[in-house]
Design a protein around this motif. Structure first.
Motif, PDB file in Angstrom:
ATOM      1  N   ALA A  20       4.378   6.806   8.205  1.00  0.00           N
ATOM      2  CA  ALA A  20       4.859   6.440   9.540  1.00  0.00           C
ATOM      3  C   ALA A  20       3.836   5.642  10.340  1.00  0.00           C
ATOM      4  O   ALA A  20       4.214   4.811  11.167  1.00  0.00           O
ATOM      5  N   GLY A  21       2.542   5.865  10.085  1.00  0.00           N
ATOM      6  CA  GLY A  21       1.544   5.283  10.978  1.00  0.00           C
ATOM      7  C   GLY A  21       0.648   4.197  10.427  1.00  0.00           C
ATOM      8  O   GLY A  21      -0.011   3.505  11.207  1.00  0.00           O
ATOM      9  N   THR A  22       0.594   4.028   9.101  1.00  0.00           N
ATOM     10  CA  THR A  22      -0.335   3.035   8.562  1.00  0.00           C
ATOM     11  C   THR A  22       0.084   1.613   8.915  1.00  0.00           C
ATOM     12  O   THR A  22       1.272   1.279   8.943  1.00  0.00           O
ATOM     13  N   ARG A  23      -0.920   0.770   9.191  1.00  0.00           N
ATOM     14  CA  ARG A  23      -0.670  -0.638   9.496  1.00  0.00           C
ATOM     15  C   ARG A  23      -0.748  -1.513   8.242  1.00  0.00           C
ATOM     16  O   ARG A  23      -0.475  -2.697   8.289  1.00  0.00           O
ATOM     17  N   ASN A  24      -1.155  -0.867   7.131  1.00  0.00           N
ATOM     18  CA  ASN A  24      -1.340  -1.609   5.884  1.00  0.00           C
ATOM     19  C   ASN A  24      -0.063  -1.546   5.044  1.00  0.00           C
ATOM     20  O   ASN A  24       0.391  -0.460   4.669  1.00  0.00           O
ATOM     21  N   GLU A  25       0.491  -2.696   4.732  1.00  0.00           N
ATOM     22  CA  GLU A  25       1.766  -2.739   4.004  1.00  0.00           C
ATOM     23  C   GLU A  25       1.643  -2.178   2.596  1.00  0.00           C
ATOM     24  O   GLU A  25       2.575  -1.537   2.091  1.00  0.00           O
ATOM     25  N   ILE A  26       0.506  -2.413   1.948  1.00  0.00           N
ATOM     26  CA  ILE A  26       0.322  -1.921   0.575  1.00  0.00           C
ATOM     27  C   ILE A  26       0.276  -0.394   0.566  1.00  0.00           C
ATOM     28  O   ILE A  26       0.939   0.262  -0.238  1.00  0.00           O
ATOM     29  N   ILE A  27      -0.509   0.171   1.471  1.00  0.00           N
ATOM     30  CA  ILE A  27      -0.614   1.636   1.559  1.00  0.00           C
ATOM     31  C   ILE A  27       0.705   2.236   2.010  1.00  0.00           C
ATOM     32  O   ILE A  27       1.111   3.299   1.532  1.00  0.00           O
ATOM     33  N   ARG A  28       1.403   1.549   2.914  1.00  0.00           N
ATOM     34  CA  ARG A  28       2.694   2.035   3.384  1.00  0.00           C
ATOM     35  C   ARG A  28       3.687   2.130   2.232  1.00  0.00           C
ATOM     36  O   ARG A  28       4.438   3.107   2.104  1.00  0.00           O
ATOM     37  N   GLY A  29       3.685   1.140   1.367  1.00  0.00           N
ATOM     38  CA  GLY A  29       4.592   1.151   0.223  1.00  0.00           C
ATOM     39  C   GLY A  29       4.295   2.307  -0.722  1.00  0.00           C
ATOM     40  O   GLY A  29       5.211   2.979  -1.211  1.00  0.00           O
ATOM     41  N   PHE A  30       2.996   2.547  -0.962  1.00  0.00           N
ATOM     42  CA  PHE A  30       2.628   3.657  -1.846  1.00  0.00           C
ATOM     43  C   PHE A  30       2.976   4.992  -1.194  1.00  0.00           C
ATOM     44  O   PHE A  30       3.458   5.906  -1.871  1.00  0.00           O
ATOM     45  N   ALA A  31       2.720   5.103   0.114  1.00  0.00           N
ATOM     46  CA  ALA A  31       3.032   6.351   0.822  1.00  0.00           C
ATOM     47  C   ALA A  31       4.528   6.638   0.776  1.00  0.00           C
ATOM     48  O   ALA A  31       4.945   7.807   0.676  1.00  0.00           O
ATOM     49  N   GLU A  32       5.327   5.606   0.842  1.00  0.00           N
ATOM     50  CA  GLU A  32       6.785   5.801   0.765  1.00  0.00           C
ATOM     51  C   GLU A  32       7.181   6.331  -0.602  1.00  0.00           C
ATOM     52  O   GLU A  32       8.014   7.236  -0.714  1.00  0.00           O
ATOM     53  N   THR A  33       6.571   5.776  -1.645  1.00  0.00           N
ATOM     54  CA  THR A  33       6.838   6.263  -2.999  1.00  0.00           C
ATOM     55  C   THR A  33       6.398   7.717  -3.150  1.00  0.00           C
ATOM     56  O   THR A  33       7.134   8.552  -3.697  1.00  0.00           O
ATOM     57  N   ALA A  34       5.203   8.021  -2.648  1.00  0.00           N
ATOM     58  CA  ALA A  34       4.688   9.395  -2.725  1.00  0.00           C
ATOM     59  C   ALA A  34       5.569  10.359  -1.945  1.00  0.00           C
ATOM     60  O   ALA A  34       5.807  11.496  -2.375  1.00  0.00           O
ATOM     61  N   ASN A  35       6.064   9.894  -0.809  1.00  0.00           N
ATOM     62  CA  ASN A  35       6.931  10.722   0.022  1.00  0.00           C
ATOM     63  C   ASN A  35       8.202  11.111  -0.732  1.00  0.00           C
ATOM     64  O   ASN A  35       8.649  12.263  -0.699  1.00  0.00           O
ATOM     65  N   VAL A  36       8.777  10.143  -1.417  1.00  0.00           N
ATOM     66  CA  VAL A  36       9.994  10.387  -2.208  1.00  0.00           C
ATOM     67  C   VAL A  36       9.715  11.379  -3.336  1.00  0.00           C
ATOM     68  O   VAL A  36      10.508  12.295  -3.590  1.00  0.00           O
ATOM     69  N   ILE A  37       8.563  11.220  -3.983  1.00  0.00           N
ATOM     70  CA  ILE A  37       8.216  12.096  -5.103  1.00  0.00           C
ATOM     71  C   ILE A  37       7.973  13.528  -4.642  1.00  0.00           C
ATOM     72  O   ILE A  37       8.440  14.489  -5.274  1.00  0.00           O
ATOM     73  N   VAL A  38       7.250  13.684  -3.542  1.00  0.00           N
ATOM     74  CA  VAL A  38       6.974  15.032  -3.027  1.00  0.00           C
ATOM     75  C   VAL A  38       8.278  15.737  -2.655  1.00  0.00           C
ATOM     76  O   VAL A  38       8.481  16.912  -2.984  1.00  0.00           O
ATOM     77  N   MET A  39       9.163  15.030  -1.980  1.00  0.00           N
ATOM     78  CA  MET A  39      10.452  15.614  -1.621  1.00  0.00           C
ATOM     79  C   MET A  39      11.260  15.977  -2.874  1.00  0.00           C
ATOM     80  O   MET A  39      11.868  17.054  -2.950  1.00  0.00           O
ATOM     81  N   LYS A  40      11.238  15.096  -3.840  1.00  0.00           N
ATOM     82  CA  LYS A  40      11.953  15.347  -5.094  1.00  0.00           C
ATOM     83  C   LYS A  40      11.424  16.611  -5.769  1.00  0.00           C
ATOM     84  O   LYS A  40      12.205  17.447  -6.254  1.00  0.00           O
ATOM     85  N   HIS A  41      10.104  16.766  -5.814  1.00  0.00           N
ATOM     86  CA  HIS A  41       9.513  17.915  -6.482  1.00  0.00           C
ATOM     87  C   HIS A  41       9.807  19.223  -5.745  1.00  0.00           C
ATOM     88  O   HIS A  41      10.006  20.263  -6.374  1.00  0.00           O
ATOM     89  N   MET A  42       9.807  19.177  -4.420  1.00  0.00           N
ATOM     90  CA  MET A  42      10.158  20.384  -3.675  1.00  0.00           C
ATOM     91  C   MET A  42      11.581  20.818  -4.019  1.00  0.00           C
ATOM     92  O   MET A  42      11.854  22.006  -4.202  1.00  0.00           O
ATOM     93  N   ARG A  43      12.483  19.860  -4.102  1.00  0.00           N
ATOM     94  CA  ARG A  43      13.869  20.182  -4.446  1.00  0.00           C
ATOM     95  C   ARG A  43      13.978  20.722  -5.874  1.00  0.00           C
ATOM     96  O   ARG A  43      14.730  21.669  -6.138  1.00  0.00           O
ATOM     97  N   LEU A  44      13.227  20.123  -6.799  1.00  0.00           N
ATOM     98  CA  LEU A  44      13.246  20.586  -8.186  1.00  0.00           C
ATOM     99  C   LEU A  44      12.751  22.031  -8.267  1.00  0.00           C
ATOM    100  O   LEU A  44      13.373  22.871  -8.939  1.00  0.00           O
ATOM    101  N   LEU A  45      11.650  22.307  -7.616  1.00  0.00           N
ATOM    102  CA  LEU A  45      11.086  23.656  -7.644  1.00  0.00           C
ATOM    103  C   LEU A  45      12.034  24.663  -7.004  1.00  0.00           C
ATOM    104  O   LEU A  45      12.195  25.793  -7.493  1.00  0.00           O
TER     105      LEU A  45
END
Length: 258
Positions: A171-196
């Motif tokens: 939500a807060g990073t000004r860096n587009e590259i880091i923002r893209g990775f954070a979005e991917t990580a966000n999706v993965i973390v949510m996915k794993h919580m649901r799997l567990l």
């Protein structure tokens, strides 16, 4: 006798007035001391308020972005081997499948985080933290249904804890590259919580699940360091003692003059 009684009455009256004035002075002194002690504390509170992460220089990461990369790397270092272990040791096919998927996702995430950290010159840890190592030992020491429950419990707690940081960076990073990775990580973390949670082994009343949701500080920007708290206490004590000494000295002088 009449004069003696009158003198005694006048003396009692003067003594009562002095006592009243002394009590009033000490009451006022106490209030002044308390108010005076609050000023340095308030000043330190405002001074110690954590400011928003300042924009980084081109090619550099901010403090929270570096922390984010480090946390992701730490997660990979212990969740990959635990996912692989669950794929082999799980007592049900659901747990085996969850372990397989978590290990695969974190393996790819580890490749990506190393590349990202290299772009921004961020050093990543080479081994899991001491807490994570103890969790790995705990999980590996279980078997059967107890293994399943411990694996799910520990990993669900870990994902719940890191989820807030990942979302904050996204939500807060000004860096587009880091923002893209954070979005991917966000999706993965949510996915794993649901799997567990899909295993049916996550207990909302269990300590580790509750710990994942708990925030140690509702407003991180208002955190105070230990040194700031100690300094505030010392300054407050100095203000209180100093004020009381001044007033006590003044009271003694006033009494002596009378």
């Amino acid at each position: 006798m009449g004069n003696t009684g009158q003198l005694s009455s006048n003396s009692d009256r003067m003594w009562a007035q002095l006592m009243l004035r002394g009590t009033s002075r000490w009451t006022i002194a106490t209030l002044v001391a308390i108010l005076g002690a609050l000023f340095p504390l308030a000043g330190i509170v405002f001074a110690e308020q954590e400011q928003p992460d300042a924009p980084a220089e081109p090619g550099q990461a901010t403090a929270i972005e570096r922390e984010f990369m480090t946390v992701i790397r730490f997660a990979n270092l212990w969740e990959i081997p635990m996912g692989q272990l669950a794929a082999k040791k799980g007592s049900t096919q659901v747990v085996k499948d969850v372990g397989t998927e978590i290990a695969a996702d974190h393996t790819q995430l580890d490749i990506d985080i190393k590349k990202l950290a290299g772009q921004f010159g961020v050093s990543l840890p080479e081994q899991a933290s001491s807490s994570q190592q103890s969790w790995m030992t705990e999980i590996a020491g279980k078997s059967g249904a107890e293994f399943d429950r411990t694996f799910v419990d520990r990993l669900r707690a870990a994902h719940g804890t890191v989820f807030g940081l990942v979302s904050e960076v996204r939500a807060g990073t000004r860096n587009e590259i880091i923002r893209g990775f954070a979005e991917t990580a966000n999706v993965i973390v949510m996915k794993h919580m649901r799997l567990l949670e899909s295993t049916g082994l996550v207990d909302a009343e269990h300590g580790m699940f509750a710990q994942a949701a708990a925030r140690t500080n509702g407003y991180p920007e208002n955190r105070l360091s230990k040194s700031a708290i100690i300094m505030a206490i010392v300054l407050g004590a100095v203000m209180v003692v100093g004020t009381l000494i001044v007033v006590r000295t003044g009271t003694r002088h006033g009494t002596a003059e009378r």
